[in-house]
Design a protein around this motif. Structure first.
Motif, PDB file in Angstrom:
ATOM      1  N   LEU A  38      42.459  58.380  44.714  1.00  0.00           N
ATOM      2  CA  LEU A  38      41.829  57.364  45.544  1.00  0.00           C
ATOM      3  C   LEU A  38      40.812  56.580  44.723  1.00  0.00           C
ATOM      4  O   LEU A  38      40.019  57.160  43.985  1.00  0.00           O
ATOM      5  N   TYR A  39      40.836  55.278  44.899  1.00  0.00           N
ATOM      6  CA  TYR A  39      39.902  54.373  44.224  1.00  0.00           C
ATOM      7  C   TYR A  39      39.194  53.587  45.315  1.00  0.00           C
ATOM      8  O   TYR A  39      39.807  52.774  46.009  1.00  0.00           O
ATOM      9  N   SER A  40      37.878  53.831  45.469  1.00  0.00           N
ATOM     10  CA  SER A  40      37.245  53.353  46.691  1.00  0.00           C
ATOM     11  C   SER A  40      35.737  53.252  46.540  1.00  0.00           C
ATOM     12  O   SER A  40      35.171  53.418  45.444  1.00  0.00           O
ATOM     13  N   LEU A  41      35.084  52.978  47.640  1.00  0.00           N
ATOM     14  CA  LEU A  41      33.635  52.935  47.748  1.00  0.00           C
ATOM     15  C   LEU A  41      33.309  53.277  49.195  1.00  0.00           C
ATOM     16  O   LEU A  41      34.095  52.968  50.093  1.00  0.00           O
ATOM     17  N   ALA A  42      32.140  53.893  49.432  1.00  0.00           N
ATOM     18  CA  ALA A  42      31.824  54.400  50.771  1.00  0.00           C
ATOM     19  C   ALA A  42      31.324  53.317  51.723  1.00  0.00           C
ATOM     20  O   ALA A  42      30.350  53.489  52.449  1.00  0.00           O
ATOM     21  N   THR A  43      32.002  52.183  51.729  1.00  0.00           N
ATOM     22  CA  THR A  43      31.822  51.196  52.787  1.00  0.00           C
ATOM     23  C   THR A  43      32.569  51.722  54.011  1.00  0.00           C
ATOM     24  O   THR A  43      33.277  52.735  53.926  1.00  0.00           O
ATOM     25  N   PRO A  44      32.464  51.069  55.163  1.00  0.00           N
ATOM     26  CA  PRO A  44      33.229  51.554  56.313  1.00  0.00           C
ATOM     27  C   PRO A  44      34.721  51.710  56.036  1.00  0.00           C
ATOM     28  O   PRO A  44      35.327  52.719  56.428  1.00  0.00           O
ATOM     29  N   ASN A  45      35.340  50.759  55.354  1.00  0.00           N
ATOM     30  CA  ASN A  45      36.767  50.884  55.067  1.00  0.00           C
ATOM     31  C   ASN A  45      37.047  52.043  54.125  1.00  0.00           C
ATOM     32  O   ASN A  45      38.064  52.731  54.255  1.00  0.00           O
ATOM     33  N   GLY A  46      36.157  52.273  53.179  1.00  0.00           N
ATOM     34  CA  GLY A  46      36.336  53.411  52.297  1.00  0.00           C
ATOM     35  C   GLY A  46      36.129  54.737  53.001  1.00  0.00           C
ATOM     36  O   GLY A  46      36.861  55.707  52.759  1.00  0.00           O
ATOM     37  N   GLN A  47      35.144  54.807  53.878  1.00  0.00           N
ATOM     38  CA  GLN A  47      34.870  56.041  54.617  1.00  0.00           C
ATOM     39  C   GLN A  47      36.050  56.469  55.482  1.00  0.00           C
ATOM     40  O   GLN A  47      36.277  57.671  55.664  1.00  0.00           O
TER      41      GLN A  47
ATOM     42  N   ALA B 201      46.600  67.765  50.693  1.00  0.00           N
ATOM     43  CA  ALA B 201      45.771  66.567  50.837  1.00  0.00           C
ATOM     44  C   ALA B 201      44.602  66.542  49.866  1.00  0.00           C
ATOM     45  O   ALA B 201      43.781  65.625  49.913  1.00  0.00           O
ATOM     46  N   ASP B 202      44.520  67.532  48.969  1.00  0.00           N
ATOM     47  CA  ASP B 202      43.425  67.514  48.004  1.00  0.00           C
ATOM     48  C   ASP B 202      43.572  66.278  47.120  1.00  0.00           C
ATOM     49  O   ASP B 202      44.689  65.808  46.857  1.00  0.00           O
ATOM     50  N   TYR B 203      42.459  65.781  46.639  1.00  0.00           N
ATOM     51  CA  TYR B 203      42.489  64.458  46.017  1.00  0.00           C
ATOM     52  C   TYR B 203      41.361  64.289  45.005  1.00  0.00           C
ATOM     53  O   TYR B 203      40.370  65.005  45.027  1.00  0.00           O
ATOM     54  N   ASP B 204      41.563  63.324  44.131  1.00  0.00           N
ATOM     55  CA  ASP B 204      40.496  62.830  43.260  1.00  0.00           C
ATOM     56  C   ASP B 204      40.082  61.470  43.800  1.00  0.00           C
ATOM     57  O   ASP B 204      40.934  60.648  44.164  1.00  0.00           O
ATOM     58  N   ALA B 205      38.784  61.214  43.855  1.00  0.00           N
ATOM     59  CA  ALA B 205      38.279  59.932  44.339  1.00  0.00           C
ATOM     60  C   ALA B 205      37.331  59.345  43.311  1.00  0.00           C
ATOM     61  O   ALA B 205      36.357  59.999  42.913  1.00  0.00           O
ATOM     62  N   TYR B 206      37.612  58.138  42.886  1.00  0.00           N
ATOM     63  CA  TYR B 206      36.800  57.451  41.887  1.00  0.00           C
ATOM     64  C   TYR B 206      36.103  56.256  42.523  1.00  0.00           C
ATOM     65  O   TYR B 206      36.727  55.450  43.225  1.00  0.00           O
ATOM     66  N   ALA B 207      34.798  56.150  42.270  1.00  0.00           N
ATOM     67  CA  ALA B 207      34.024  55.042  42.830  1.00  0.00           C
ATOM     68  C   ALA B 207      34.391  53.737  42.133  1.00  0.00           C
ATOM     69  O   ALA B 207      34.462  53.670  40.910  1.00  0.00           O
ATOM     70  N   ILE B 208      34.633  52.724  42.938  1.00  0.00           N
ATOM     71  CA  ILE B 208      34.894  51.376  42.456  1.00  0.00           C
ATOM     72  C   ILE B 208      33.650  50.551  42.744  1.00  0.00           C
ATOM     73  O   ILE B 208      33.302  50.322  43.909  1.00  0.00           O
TER      74      ILE B 208
ATOM     75  N   SER C 299      32.510  44.235  39.802  1.00  0.00           N
ATOM     76  CA  SER C 299      33.863  43.644  39.767  1.00  0.00           C
ATOM     77  C   SER C 299      34.937  44.623  39.317  1.00  0.00           C
ATOM     78  O   SER C 299      35.984  44.207  38.797  1.00  0.00           O
ATOM     79  N   ASP C 300      34.730  45.936  39.512  1.00  0.00           N
ATOM     80  CA  ASP C 300      35.756  46.911  39.140  1.00  0.00           C
ATOM     81  C   ASP C 300      37.093  46.633  39.832  1.00  0.00           C
ATOM     82  O   ASP C 300      38.155  46.959  39.302  1.00  0.00           O
ATOM     83  N   GLN C 301      37.038  46.065  41.021  1.00  0.00           N
ATOM     84  CA  GLN C 301      38.246  45.814  41.805  1.00  0.00           C
ATOM     85  C   GLN C 301      39.132  44.724  41.210  1.00  0.00           C
ATOM     86  O   GLN C 301      40.249  44.505  41.685  1.00  0.00           O
TER      87      GLN C 301
ATOM     88  N   SER D 230      39.871  44.758  37.866  1.00  0.00           N
ATOM     89  CA  SER D 230      40.474  45.269  36.637  1.00  0.00           C
ATOM     90  C   SER D 230      41.991  45.253  36.787  1.00  0.00           C
ATOM     91  O   SER D 230      42.539  45.286  37.898  1.00  0.00           O
ATOM     92  N   SER D 231      42.686  45.216  35.670  1.00  0.00           N
ATOM     93  CA  SER D 231      44.149  45.207  35.715  1.00  0.00           C
ATOM     94  C   SER D 231      44.687  46.475  36.363  1.00  0.00           C
ATOM     95  O   SER D 231      45.687  46.435  37.090  1.00  0.00           O
ATOM     96  N   GLY D 232      44.008  47.606  36.113  1.00  0.00           N
ATOM     97  CA  GLY D 232      44.458  48.855  36.713  1.00  0.00           C
ATOM     98  C   GLY D 232      44.343  48.851  38.218  1.00  0.00           C
ATOM     99  O   GLY D 232      45.266  49.279  38.918  1.00  0.00           O
ATOM    100  N   PHE D 233      43.218  48.362  38.742  1.00  0.00           N
ATOM    101  CA  PHE D 233      43.046  48.344  40.191  1.00  0.00           C
ATOM    102  C   PHE D 233      43.988  47.340  40.837  1.00  0.00           C
ATOM    103  O   PHE D 233      44.595  47.627  41.878  1.00  0.00           O
ATOM    104  N   VAL D 234      44.140  46.175  40.234  1.00  0.00           N
ATOM    105  CA  VAL D 234      45.019  45.153  40.806  1.00  0.00           C
ATOM    106  C   VAL D 234      46.464  45.646  40.855  1.00  0.00           C
ATOM    107  O   VAL D 234      47.225  45.279  41.754  1.00  0.00           O
ATOM    108  N   ALA D 235      46.842  46.516  39.921  1.00  0.00           N
ATOM    109  CA  ALA D 235      48.192  47.078  39.953  1.00  0.00           C
ATOM    110  C   ALA D 235      48.402  47.976  41.168  1.00  0.00           C
ATOM    111  O   ALA D 235      49.523  48.110  41.663  1.00  0.00           O
ATOM    112  N   VAL D 236      47.327  48.586  41.652  1.00  0.00           N
ATOM    113  CA  VAL D 236      47.417  49.431  42.855  1.00  0.00           C
ATOM    114  C   VAL D 236      47.246  48.585  44.107  1.00  0.00           C
ATOM    115  O   VAL D 236      47.950  48.768  45.098  1.00  0.00           O
TER     116      VAL D 236
END
Length: 286
Positions: free
Chosen positions: A46-55, A72-79, A84-86, A88-94
């Motif tokens: 998961l690539y996210s941030l704890a905004t309402p949509n991320g929560q 359902a175990d997961y890795d979550a990385y803060a964006i 402007s992490d969102q 990046s080429s990696g994020f845009v690919a997702v």
């Protein structure tokens, strides 16, 4: 001096006129720089941030784990949106739309990308068979409210939240316009919750998980600092529901994942195991 705005024949972008997020907002899509995303050991990334949509997504994942769904175990990385992490080429690919959250599922024969928060909730609920009724009519009612949230939240966030809390100046017309709509939505929820424990009845579903981070956070004073302004106590059913949801262990755990602001006991930038959350919650003042 008149403050009336006369639109030009053709709009042009003014990057100095956008408030708090002017430095990152642009009228174009796509990657702005090359950078790969991090990848942990779990099938769900998961690539996210704890905004309402991320929560929404981290709460569901924590609820699934507490329900015994080990897959359902997961890795979550803060964006970091402000960095402007969102874009990046990696994020845009997702997520080509460059909005959090974005999910990669490596458990299938071919990796699956899932974006748009409401779709991620539906994807996970169907994948693991939890928090979504199997009965067709009951499932339809849950999806009614899931899609209601997806259509309504922009009026609360991008409308009310922006003009009340984030815009460079406060203007009466947009604040009044979006306050009226926000209060109409709260009134709708209050009526829907009359005589019900949760949004669609006695069962806790992805409808509650989707709606709480937006409307629950607002009425509990956790977003926009607007609880008094909106007179949230006049919506007793929403208040009761919001407090009930807030006490769920899955919500307490999920709401802090990818959170990079606030008190030390409510911040966890990246999550890789249950113990990561445990160590943060252990700091909660007694």
């Amino acid at each position: 001096m008149s403050t009336t705005y006369n639109p030009p024949k053709v709009w042009t972008w003014d990057d100095e006129n956008g408030g708090q997020w002017a430095s990152i907002n642009r009228p174009t899509s796509g990657a702005r720089f090359e950078r790969d995303l991090s990848k942990g050991e779990h099938a769900l990334q998961l690539y996210s941030l704890a905004t309402p949509n991320g929560q929404k997504v981290t709460i569901l994942l924590e609820e699934l784990l507490l329900a015994g769904v080990k897959e359902a175990d997961y890795d979550a990385y803060a964006i970091s949106i402000s960095d402007s992490d969102q874009f990046s080429s990696g994020f845009v690919a997702v997520n080509p739309n460059s909005k959090i959250p974005a999910l990669m599922d490596y458990s299938e024969d071919e990796p699956v990308r899932v974006f748009e928060s409401g779709h991620i909730l539906l994807y996970l609920a169907e994948k693991f068979g939890h928090f979504l009724p199997s009965n067709h009519a009951e499932k339809t009612e849950v999806l009614n409210w899931l899609f209601w949230l997806q259509g309504s939240a922009p009026y609360l966030g991008g409308g009310f939240g922006h003009f009340y809390a984030y815009a460079p100046e406060k203007f009466e017309y947009p604040i009044n316009r979006f306050t009226m709509e926000t209060k109409r939505q709260l009134d709708l929820l209050d009526k829907q919750l009359e005589g019900k424990t949760y949004i669609v009845g006695d069962e806790y579903t992805i409808a509650d998980i989707a709606i709480w981070p937006w409307y629950g956070n607002v009425v509990l004073g956790l977003a926009y600092n607007a609880a008094e302004f909106l007179d949230v106590e006049s919506y007793p059913n929403v208040m009761r529901w919001a407090k009930l949801i807030a006490k769920r262990p899955g919500v307490e755990r999920g709401r802090i994942v990818n959170r990079t602001w606030g008190e030390e006991w409510e911040m966890l930038a990246d999550r890789h195991s249950a113990s990561d959350i445990d160590s943060v919650l252990a700091k909660v003042p007694k």
